[in-house]
Motif scaffolding. Structure first.
Motif, PDB file in Angstrom:
ATOM      1  N   GLU A  56      59.019  55.617  46.553  1.00 38.38           N
ATOM      2  CA  GLU A  56      60.008  54.591  46.305  1.00 38.38           C
ATOM      3  C   GLU A  56      58.701  53.285  45.611  1.00 38.38           C
ATOM      4  OE1 GLU A  56      61.468  51.317  50.294  1.00 38.38           O
ATOM      5  OE2 GLU A  56      60.126  53.381  50.138  1.00 38.38           O
ATOM      6  N   ILE A  57      59.624  52.735  44.984  1.00 40.44           N
ATOM      7  CA  ILE A  57      58.896  51.470  44.310  1.00 40.44           C
ATOM      8  C   ILE A  57      58.962  49.929  45.282  1.00 40.44           C
ATOM      9  CG2 ILE A  57      57.730  49.898  42.157  1.00 40.44           C
ATOM     10  CD1 ILE A  57      58.014  53.234  42.313  1.00 40.44           C
ATOM     11  N   VAL A  58      57.486  49.503  46.191  1.00 40.47           N
ATOM     12  CA  VAL A  58      57.796  48.750  47.207  1.00 40.47           C
ATOM     13  C   VAL A  58      57.552  47.873  46.545  1.00 40.47           C
ATOM     14  CG1 VAL A  58      57.815  50.893  49.004  1.00 40.47           C
ATOM     15  CG2 VAL A  58      55.928  50.112  48.124  1.00 40.47           C
ATOM     16  N   GLY A  59      57.049  47.844  45.595  1.00 43.80           N
ATOM     17  CA  GLY A  59      56.084  46.295  45.220  1.00 43.80           C
ATOM     18  C   GLY A  59      55.801  46.616  43.860  1.00 43.80           C
ATOM     19  N   ASP A  60      55.978  45.170  43.068  1.00 44.43           N
ATOM     20  CA  ASP A  60      55.880  44.853  41.289  1.00 44.43           C
ATOM     21  C   ASP A  60      54.616  43.984  41.332  1.00 44.43           C
ATOM     22  OD1 ASP A  60      55.538  45.771  38.808  1.00 44.43           O
ATOM     23  OD2 ASP A  60      57.624  45.459  38.188  1.00 44.43           O
ATOM     24  N   ASP A  61      53.661  44.149  41.292  1.00 42.43           N
ATOM     25  CA  ASP A  61      52.911  42.261  40.988  1.00 42.43           C
ATOM     26  C   ASP A  61      52.697  42.622  38.909  1.00 42.43           C
ATOM     27  OD1 ASP A  61      53.499  41.039  43.091  1.00 42.43           O
ATOM     28  OD2 ASP A  61      51.976  41.079  44.466  1.00 42.43           O
ATOM     29  N   LEU A  62      52.352  41.314  38.984  1.00 41.32           N
ATOM     30  CA  LEU A  62      51.727  41.020  37.401  1.00 41.32           C
ATOM     31  C   LEU A  62      50.793  39.627  37.806  1.00 41.32           C
ATOM     32  CD1 LEU A  62      54.346  41.293  34.814  1.00 41.32           C
ATOM     33  CD2 LEU A  62      52.968  42.951  35.456  1.00 41.32           C
ATOM     34  N   HIS A  63      49.752  39.654  37.725  1.00 44.91           N
ATOM     35  CA  HIS A  63      48.578  38.442  38.128  1.00 44.91           C
ATOM     36  C   HIS A  63      47.878  37.822  36.615  1.00 44.91           C
ATOM     37  CE1 HIS A  63      45.016  40.961  37.535  1.00 44.91           C
ATOM     38  NE2 HIS A  63      45.713  41.619  38.305  1.00 44.91           N
ATOM     39  N   PRO A  64      47.220  37.202  36.881  1.00 37.00           N
ATOM     40  CA  PRO A  64      46.483  35.966  35.263  1.00 37.00           C
ATOM     41  C   PRO A  64      45.610  37.059  35.080  1.00 37.00           C
ATOM     42  CG  PRO A  64      47.196  34.127  36.655  1.00 37.00           C
ATOM     43  CD  PRO A  64      47.721  36.079  37.617  1.00 37.00           C
ATOM     44  N   LEU A  65      45.218  37.644  33.556  1.00 38.37           N
ATOM     45  CA  LEU A  65      44.016  38.257  33.703  1.00 38.37           C
ATOM     46  C   LEU A  65      42.744  37.661  33.463  1.00 38.37           C
ATOM     47  CD1 LEU A  65      43.120  40.522  31.399  1.00 38.37           C
ATOM     48  CD2 LEU A  65      43.542  39.238  28.962  1.00 38.37           C
ATOM     49  N   ALA A  66      41.940  38.172  34.052  1.00 41.57           N
ATOM     50  CA  ALA A  66      40.597  37.913  33.780  1.00 41.57           C
ATOM     51  C   ALA A  66      40.430  35.907  34.559  1.00 41.57           C
ATOM     52  CB  ALA A  66      39.773  38.259  32.638  1.00 41.57           C
ATOM     53  N   GLN A  67      41.760  35.844  35.706  1.00 40.80           N
ATOM     54  CA  GLN A  67      40.893  35.007  36.450  1.00 40.80           C
ATOM     55  C   GLN A  67      41.237  35.129  37.633  1.00 40.80           C
ATOM     56  OE1 GLN A  67      44.478  32.141  34.262  1.00 40.80           O
ATOM     57  NE2 GLN A  67      43.940  32.966  32.605  1.00 40.80           N
ATOM     58  N   VAL A  68      41.817  35.979  38.160  1.00 40.58           N
ATOM     59  CA  VAL A  68      41.939  36.228  39.449  1.00 40.58           C
ATOM     60  C   VAL A  68      39.585  36.117  40.668  1.00 40.58           C
ATOM     61  CG1 VAL A  68      42.714  37.131  41.330  1.00 40.58           C
ATOM     62  CG2 VAL A  68      44.259  36.397  39.834  1.00 40.58           C
ATOM     63  N   ARG A  69      39.943  35.554  40.961  1.00 38.44           N
ATOM     64  CA  ARG A  69      38.520  35.552  42.212  1.00 38.44           C
ATOM     65  C   ARG A  69      38.508  36.236  43.290  1.00 38.44           C
ATOM     66  NH1 ARG A  69      34.550  33.340  39.269  1.00 38.44           N
ATOM     67  NH2 ARG A  69      34.741  32.480  37.048  1.00 38.44           N
ATOM     68  N   ASP A  70      39.872  36.061  44.123  1.00 37.41           N
ATOM     69  CA  ASP A  70      39.722  36.391  45.259  1.00 37.41           C
ATOM     70  C   ASP A  70      40.741  37.568  45.351  1.00 37.41           C
ATOM     71  OD1 ASP A  70      40.126  37.159  48.132  1.00 37.41           O
ATOM     72  OD2 ASP A  70      40.472  34.919  48.690  1.00 37.41           O
ATOM     73  N   PHE A  71      41.626  38.911  45.544  1.00 40.23           N
ATOM     74  CA  PHE A  71      42.381  39.632  45.282  1.00 40.23           C
ATOM     75  C   PHE A  71      43.210  40.031  47.066  1.00 40.23           C
ATOM     76  CE2 PHE A  71      41.642  40.345  41.170  1.00 40.23           C
ATOM     77  CZ  PHE A  71      42.595  40.771  40.880  1.00 40.23           C
ATOM     78  N   ALA A  72      42.346  39.180  47.572  1.00 39.51           N
ATOM     79  CA  ALA A  72      42.433  39.165  48.963  1.00 39.51           C
ATOM     80  C   ALA A  72      44.063  38.699  49.462  1.00 39.51           C
ATOM     81  CB  ALA A  72      41.669  38.240  50.227  1.00 39.51           C
TER      82      ALA A  72
ATOM     83  N   LEU B 287      40.229  43.947  43.067  1.00 34.18           N
ATOM     84  CA  LEU B 287      40.872  44.596  43.173  1.00 34.18           C
ATOM     85  C   LEU B 287      40.495  45.598  44.486  1.00 34.18           C
ATOM     86  CD1 LEU B 287      44.000  44.726  43.064  1.00 34.18           C
ATOM     87  CD2 LEU B 287      43.800  46.352  41.832  1.00 34.18           C
ATOM     88  N   ILE B 288      39.251  46.324  43.840  1.00 36.48           N
ATOM     89  CA  ILE B 288      38.793  47.189  44.892  1.00 36.48           C
ATOM     90  C   ILE B 288      38.112  47.146  45.885  1.00 36.48           C
ATOM     91  CG2 ILE B 288      37.197  49.375  45.004  1.00 36.48           C
ATOM     92  CD1 ILE B 288      39.513  50.654  43.664  1.00 36.48           C
ATOM     93  N   LYS B 289      37.304  45.759  45.956  1.00 38.19           N
ATOM     94  CA  LYS B 289      36.471  45.342  46.718  1.00 38.19           C
ATOM     95  C   LYS B 289      37.689  44.692  48.341  1.00 38.19           C
ATOM     96  CE  LYS B 289      32.588  41.682  47.455  1.00 38.19           C
ATOM     97  NZ  LYS B 289      33.255  40.994  48.489  1.00 38.19           N
TER      98      LYS B 289
END
Length: 416
Positions: free
Chosen positions: A206-222, A248-250
């Motif tokens: 099951e695919i439960v999510g599919d997000d795209l975010h800006p390249l090299a701009q996000v500082r907080d992935f919480a 993202l891993i952090k």
């Protein structure tokens, strides 16, 4: 040749010399300047700095011995991850008489180089420039946008996804997948091919999510991690790289997310340190470096000794191996003759035999799945970023497994 040089080059140079046996080194001793154009500043700077050092380091090694007998010199340019800055840098390189270019970080800059060279080379016969793309992996670059002057040294997004999903389909603990990717060509393709191939190979997932975010701009992935946790995902599939994967891993570790991560670039600078012990056994990567192959390990150990940093880009070795063999075959450093010699060329590299497919200039090579584990006995005794952990190979795929068809309609110069 010294013992070290014999060990460092091993089978690769032996095969290279065999290819050029009997050929006159018309270009022997010639210096070949190559423009390296990638980001040395901004959020992806750590990656760019590692890549530049890798190219400079291996230029030194290949200058000691290569089948063409040439000397490679890297001239670096910071493109700030901008297509326009890339074009400015390339124009400067051309004005300096540089006839070869290396680039890999980002599809936008790679596309800008291809567009520039298609026009420049047609308008300036005798001053042609060849582009060796070592890491921009959008499949379109060797399909709808394919160019005679462009050669890709990495496996593209679709090829890596073929291998990754072939591995995932046999992992019974993968039941709910969340895709999160950078919102540009590569990330969009990871999402597209990931969903298509999972549906085909494991329709029960099951695919439960599919997000795209800006390249090299996000500082907080919480906030993204909160969505992933809420979805109940047991697996995260991502093509993120550099700061976008490190952060993202952090955030996942900070939030106690216990999902497995299937990645393209977990080994890239900064991310292994962010993973640490918290990610043990939970992070997988698809890539083209065989880290336990003796030739590769020699390079990794010497690079670590010199820079206290990790060599992780097999494509850098590919670049020099292919170029020097093509120059030996062409008995020339002229880009037109070398481009023709590159087509269909087979050589030994850090992951076995590689072949530059003539139809689209997409390199065909083995692909590996590795897992983040504690450092163990040899050959899995290499400590990545001095963390006490390593990426241990757990599955390898021959080139034909990851190979994908091409729609390229190659327009070749009339003389080639």
């Amino acid at each position: 040749m010294t013992t070290f040089k014999k060990r460092l080059f091993g089978t690769s140079v032996a095969a290279s010399l065999a290819l050029s046996c009997g050929m006159a080194f018309a270009q022997k001793g010639e210096t070949v300047k190559i423009a390296w154009i990638d980001a040395l500043t901004g959020m992806t700077a750590a990656t760019g700095q590692n890549q530049l050092k890798s190219f400079q380091f291996l230029a030194e090694q290949f200058n000691k011995s290569n089948p063409a007998g040439v000397k490679f010199e890297i001239v670096s340019f910071d493109n700030k991850l901008s297509p326009q800055e890339t074009v400015n840098a390339l124009q400067s390189a051309v004005d300096q008489g540089i006839r070869y270019v290396f680039q890999g970080t980002g599809t936008g800059p790679a596309t800008a180089i291809i567009d520039f060279l298609n026009k420049h080379n047609e308008r300036n016969p005798g001053k042609e420039v060849v582009f060796l793309n070592y890491a921009a992996v959008d499949p379109d670059l060797t399909n709808s946008k394919c160019s005679y002057w462009h050669f890709r040294l990495d496996a593209d997004t679709s090829m890596k996804m073929e291998a990754l999903t072939t591995f995932m389909k046999d992992q019974k603990d993968v039941k709910k997948v969340y895709l999160i990717n950078q919102n540009y060509a590569h990330g969009q393709q990871v999402s597209k091919f990931g969903k298509e191939l999972i549906k085909r190979k494991r329709p029960d997932i099951e695919i439960v999510g599919d997000d795209l975010h800006p390249l090299a701009q996000v500082r907080d992935f919480a906030p993204y991690i909160a969505k992933i946790k809420a979805s109940g995902a047991d697996t995260v599939l991502t093509g993120n790289w550099s700061s976008d994967l490190t952060l993202l891993i952090k955030a996942a570790n900070d939030a106690g997310l216990n999902a497995k991560f299937y990645t393209y670039y977990a080994i890239v600078s900064g991310t292994p340190t962010a993973m640490g012990a918290a990610a043990e056994g939970r992070v997988f990567q698809v890539g083209v470096l065989d880290t336990v192959r003796p030739e590769a390990r020699k390079v990794m150990d010497e690079y670590k000794k010199r820079f206290n940093d990790d060599f992780y880009t097999a494509q850098v070795w590919h670049a020099y191996t292919l170029l020097s063999n093509a120059m030996a075959k062409a008995k020339s450093t002229d880009p037109v003759k070398v481009a023709a010699a590159l087509e269909g060329l087979k050589v030994q590299s850090l992951n076995g035999e590689i072949e530059m497919r003539k139809s689209d200039h997409q390199l065909q090579q083995s692909v590996y799945i590795t897992q983040w584990q504690k450092v163990g006995k040899a050959p899995n005794d290499y400590s990545v970023e001095n963390t006490g952990f390593t990426f241990a190979p757990i599955k390898s795929y021959e080139p034909y497994v990851a190979s994908t068809p091409t729609s390229c309609q190659m327009k070749r110069p009339s003389a080639s």
